[in-house]
Design an enzyme around this catalytic site. Structure first.
Site, PDB file in Angstrom:
ATOM      1  N   LYS A  55      -5.965  -4.702  -8.221  1.00  0.00           N
ATOM      2  CA  LYS A  55      -6.520  -3.364  -7.986  1.00  0.00           C
ATOM      3  C   LYS A  55      -8.049  -3.368  -8.140  1.00  0.00           C
ATOM      4  CE  LYS A  55      -2.382  -1.491  -7.423  1.00  0.00           C
ATOM      5  NZ  LYS A  55      -1.311  -2.478  -7.402  1.00  0.00           N
TER       6      LYS A  55
HETATM    7  C1  LIG Z   1       0.301  -1.890  -7.734  1.00  0.00           C
HETATM    8  C2  LIG Z   1       1.190  -0.750  -7.473  1.00  0.00           C
HETATM    9  C3  LIG Z   1       2.182  -0.332  -8.381  1.00  0.00           C
HETATM   10  C4  LIG Z   1       2.547  -1.112  -9.614  1.00  0.00           C
HETATM   11  O1  LIG Z   1       1.507  -1.269 -10.536  1.00  0.00           O
HETATM   12  P1  LIG Z   1       1.764  -2.161 -11.850  1.00  0.00           P
HETATM   13  O2  LIG Z   1       0.543  -1.855 -12.685  1.00  0.00           O
HETATM   14  O3  LIG Z   1       1.808  -3.577 -11.397  1.00  0.00           O
HETATM   15  O4  LIG Z   1       3.007  -1.713 -12.490  1.00  0.00           O
HETATM   16  C5  LIG Z   1       2.907   0.804  -8.118  1.00  0.00           C
HETATM   17  N1  LIG Z   1       2.711   1.508  -6.989  1.00  0.00           N
HETATM   18  C6  LIG Z   1       1.800   1.140  -6.072  1.00  0.00           C
HETATM   19  C7  LIG Z   1       1.614   1.969  -4.842  1.00  0.00           C
HETATM   20  C8  LIG Z   1       1.019  -0.008  -6.276  1.00  0.00           C
HETATM   21  O5  LIG Z   1       0.122  -0.381  -5.351  1.00  0.00           O
END
Ligand SMILES: *Cc1c(COP(=O)(O)O)cnc(C)c1O
Length: 374
Positions: free
Chosen positions: A182
């Site tokens: 992210k």
């Molecule tokens: C990355 C992501 C998640 C999960 O995030 P984590 O921190 O890995 O649990 C959930 N929803 C979306 C749309 C994502 O891009």
């Protein structure tokens, strides 16, 4: 790979703050760095309450618990999303009613919502795909008219806005991710944002294993104990210290990612036209946080050929999200409706490398040398 798809960016202060957390002599959760991060999120983005979690998945699980989802309740979720968006609610016993994407972008098609709502519908989960806002005015109006909760899966949406408001500050609650793919990261990590006063007190309790420990720490009660359901959703101070270094650099990170995004968007116009490919639409009313740069190919065969071609040039591009209504786990539970736009993005969307230290010139050079096979 010469150019990976993602490379986590370290600002340089992460280990310094972790060392400081260790020296402070308290590395479990809800300490000095956790409070610094939470205060920052509340003040900068306008969330009523911000709680760090160990992942966005955890924050979504907290949302499902706070929404009091019970077996048999229905929750509307887009099919084109990561597993966690649906899974968090399935764990509470919800039946997932999958919604289709819009034609021109993968966000939930708000024009179909009314037809999906029944008297069992408890919540609508929206995903701001690629950090681009869903049509929140319409979604909030529909949800409020039916007394349904809106939960924003804002995993990809940090720093992005819909009109005047930051994403994550519009729905009743929201979840963010700081996974290393992210914009700002802590390895694994997340954030629960609460915007409705009714949920704040209980969110702290669920966060702290069903106890009122957070109130006790503030001196509001003179002993703490087991008062509700919950789990251990809070990250250690080591994670929070890492995240603080990222937060301090957030403007710089966003500036760089936006430069890369606009470079792709300008440099690939002719290429896209020549191959009948659509570039990610540039957000208008909404803002762009440059989480991702994607293109929509004319076919799955074309997408596979481009991935293979880039790989031959040592560049990794990826696709993702098999429509969840077609997943091994859920296909037999789905009500059978076709979701053609979700399937379209599943088959044809291609993500180009996007990270702070990316040499996007190399990627563009490789792409423009791609020839459609005869
Ligand atoms: C990355 C992501 C998640 C999960 O995030 P984590 O921190 O890995 O649990 C959930 N929803 C979306 C749309 C994502 O891009």
């Amino acid at each position: 790979m010469k150019i990976p798809f993602n490379k986590p960016y370290f600002t340089g202060k992460e280990t310094k703050y972790i060392e400081d957390a260790v020296k402070r002599g308290m590395i479990s959760g809800n300490g000095y760095y956790t409070k610094k991060c939470q205060t920052y999120f509340q003040e900068s983005f306008g969330f009523k309450k911000a709680l760090l979690t160990t992942s966005c998945t955890d924050a979504l699980e907290m949302c499902a618990m706070l929404a009091n989802i019970k077996p048999g309740d229905e929750v509307i979720v887009p099919s084109y999303t990561f597993v966690s968006t649906a899974l968090a609610f399935v764990r509470q016993g919800a039946n997932i009613v999958f919604a289709d994407s819009k034609t021109d972008n993968p966000n939930i098609d708000e024009t179909q919502l009314e037809t999906l709502i029944t008297n069992k519908t408890k919540a609508i989960v929206v995903v701001h795909y690629a950090g681009v806002a869903c049509n929140m005015d319409t979604i909030m109006a529909i949800a409020n008219a039916h007394s349904i909760l809106v939960i924003e899966d804002a995993a990809q949406a940090i720093c992005s806005r819909y009109k005047e408001k930051y994403l994550g500050a519009i729905g009743h609650m929201a979840a963010f991710s700081f996974h290393e793919t992210k914009n700002i990261i802590s390895g694994e990590g997340g954030l629960l944002a609460i915007n409705d006063d009714r949920f704040i007190n209980r969110a702290e309790i669920i966060w702290e294993k069903g106890t009122n420990r957070a109130e006790f720490f503030r001196g509001e009660v003179n002993k703490y104990g087991w008062v509700d359901t919950g789990s251990s959703f809070l990250p250690s101070e080591i994670i929070a210290a890492f995240l603080w270094a990222q937060i301090e650099n957030i403007d710089n990170i966003q500036k760089k990612r936006l430069q890369l995004w606009h470079y792709y968007n300008n440099a690939l116009v002719n290429w896209a036209h020549a191959h009948d490919i659509k570039l990610m639409p540039e957000p208008e009313k909404e803002t762009n946080n440059a989480h991702m740069f994607y293109v929509v190919c004319k076919s799955m065969a074309q997408r596979d050929a481009i991935i293979k071609y880039l790989k031959s040039k040592n560049i990794l591009s990826v696709f993702h999200y098999l429509s969840l209504h077609k997943s091994q786990f859920y296909k037999n539970k789905h009500d059978g409706r076709a979701l053609p736009n979700s399937d379209k993005f599943s088959e044809r969307l291609l993500r180009l490398p996007m990270f702070y230290e990316l040499d996007a010139v190399e990627v563009v050079k490789a792409l423009v040398s791609y020839k459609t096979p005869r």
